[in-house]
Design a protein around this motif. Sequence first.
Motif, short mmCIF file in Angstrom:
data_model
loop_
_atom_site.label_atom_id
_atom_site.label_comp_id
_atom_site.label_asym_id
_atom_site.label_seq_id
_atom_site.Cartn_x
_atom_site.Cartn_y
_atom_site.Cartn_z
N GLU A 37 0.87 -1.18 0.00
CA GLU A 37 0.00 0.00 0.00
C GLU A 37 0.90 1.22 0.00
OE1 GLU A 37 -3.33 0.64 2.39
OE2 GLU A 37 -4.04 -1.44 2.34
N ALA A 38 0.38 2.33 -0.50
CA ALA A 38 1.18 3.55 -0.52
C ALA A 38 0.27 4.76 -0.45
CB ALA A 38 2.04 3.61 -1.79
N PHE A 39 0.76 5.80 0.22
CA PHE A 39 0.04 7.08 0.17
C PHE A 39 0.97 8.13 -0.41
CE2 PHE A 39 1.82 7.39 4.56
CZ PHE A 39 2.38 8.66 4.53
N LEU A 40 0.38 9.00 -1.22
CA LEU A 40 1.13 10.08 -1.85
C LEU A 40 1.36 11.21 -0.86
CD1 LEU A 40 -0.67 10.32 -5.30
CD2 LEU A 40 1.74 9.69 -4.97
N LEU A 41 2.57 11.76 -0.87
CA LEU A 41 2.81 12.97 -0.08
C LEU A 41 1.93 14.10 -0.60
CD1 LEU A 41 5.32 11.20 0.66
CD2 LEU A 41 6.64 13.33 0.73
N ALA A 42 1.64 14.08 -1.89
CA ALA A 42 0.81 15.12 -2.50
C ALA A 42 -0.59 15.17 -1.90
CB ALA A 42 0.72 14.90 -4.01
N ASP A 43 -1.08 14.05 -1.37
CA ASP A 43 -2.40 14.02 -0.77
C ASP A 43 -2.40 14.54 0.66
OD1 ASP A 43 -3.64 13.03 -3.04
OD2 ASP A 43 -3.35 10.93 -2.47
N PHE A 44 -1.21 14.89 1.15
CA PHE A 44 -1.08 15.45 2.49
C PHE A 44 -0.28 16.75 2.45
CE2 PHE A 44 -2.04 11.02 3.13
CZ PHE A 44 -2.93 11.03 4.21
N GLY A 45 -0.55 17.55 1.43
CA GLY A 45 -0.02 18.91 1.39
C GLY A 45 1.29 19.12 0.70
N TYR A 46 1.89 18.04 0.14
CA TYR A 46 3.18 18.19 -0.53
C TYR A 46 2.94 18.58 -1.99
CZ TYR A 46 7.94 17.07 -2.11
OH TYR A 46 9.21 17.12 -2.63
N GLY A 47 2.82 19.87 -2.25
CA GLY A 47 2.52 20.35 -3.59
C GLY A 47 3.77 20.72 -4.34
N LEU A 48 4.29 19.81 -5.13
CA LEU A 48 5.49 20.11 -5.90
C LEU A 48 5.38 19.41 -7.26
CD1 LEU A 48 8.18 21.67 -5.55
CD2 LEU A 48 9.25 19.46 -5.06
N TRP A 49 5.16 20.20 -8.30
CA TRP A 49 5.02 19.63 -9.64
C TRP A 49 6.33 19.05 -10.12
CZ3 TRP A 49 2.37 24.80 -11.09
CH2 TRP A 49 1.01 24.74 -10.76
N ALA A 50 6.22 18.00 -10.92
CA ALA A 50 7.40 17.37 -11.51
C ALA A 50 7.23 17.26 -13.02
CB ALA A 50 7.62 15.98 -10.90
N ASP A 51 8.33 17.02 -13.70
CA ASP A 51 8.35 17.06 -15.16
C ASP A 51 7.69 18.34 -15.66
OD1 ASP A 51 9.72 14.72 -15.37
OD2 ASP A 51 7.99 13.47 -15.85
N ALA A 52 8.13 19.45 -15.06
CA ALA A 52 7.63 20.76 -15.45
C ALA A 52 8.39 21.25 -16.68
CB ALA A 52 7.81 21.76 -14.31
#
Length: 341
Positions: free
Chosen positions: A205-220
Amino acid sequence: MTARILGGGALAAVSGGALAACSSDEPSAGGSTEISPVTFQLGWLANVENMGIYIADDGGYFTKAGLKTTIVPGGPSVSVGPLVASGKAFVGLDSVDTIARARKEGAPLKVVGATLQKNPSAVMSLAKNPIRTPQDLVGKRLGVQQSGTEIYNAFFKANGVDPKSVTYVPVQFDPAPLVNGDVDAFASFLTSQPIQLKRQGVETEAFLLADFGYGLWADAFVVSEETLADKKKRALLVNVLRASVQGWQDAVADPARGAKLAVEKYGKSLQLNADEQLLTAQSFVPLIATPETKTNGLLTMSKEGIESNIKTMGSVGITTSADELFDTTILADVFQGKATV
């Protein structure tokens, strides 16, 4: 998947474009019949992470836009920012924080689009002993790569968890310590280690950091300020982004096509595993096609998203502003108020 996604730290001629080494790139824009050469610098190896760009090339979207596009693979020793800033690449892919750091060092770069709206950085645990939230990690052992320690300290603080309440265990990117029971959870990428273990018969199982406030776009998408200021080059950039959006629209609709192109054409020299690339392609889709991009278009950069990126970077000491780092006018010209092109 590039290790740089977490926080920056991370062959043969083809129809309509090429995979090749970098060369000086001075595009010209003219009439509709004029073909303009542009170099597109990928942020990582020629695997399925870049499937939308492959489809844009293979499907003729770049060619129809009057572009002769040379697609250049990246890798662990490739720094995208300097290549774009020097003009050796017309456009490149990189993480937002890496671009922000480069600007602080004087590189005249701007972000004009974001492929991965949700960062793939994730905390992975075994399905038989799942960890589903940052709070669940209190009192547990988390395998963390050295480059991720600062990020996880900030992530835990932002979620009301004392970093000292979590035991960091130094690891590399091989998830064996999780399987062997040396750690309770493992700092991973949703598009990498969980798939690796799934193919070995290990359920996670895995949870995304993005779902807990980690807003950092990648492949920009990163370009030079000079490109944005030059009328002809800016017009070329709009065409590059439009074709890229078209390619990604197709990739989201049919990730198997993107996986096939990665394995059989663009990343052929890497001898990629077809099954793994397909699973990886499928795992990328929800990170790219989010509710926001379904409303506003792929690669979109909303005001709220920009603010989230700025806040996340600020938590690790990177200060910037929307006007300094981002330019949303290119995508505005691409979509013209619509959600697809």
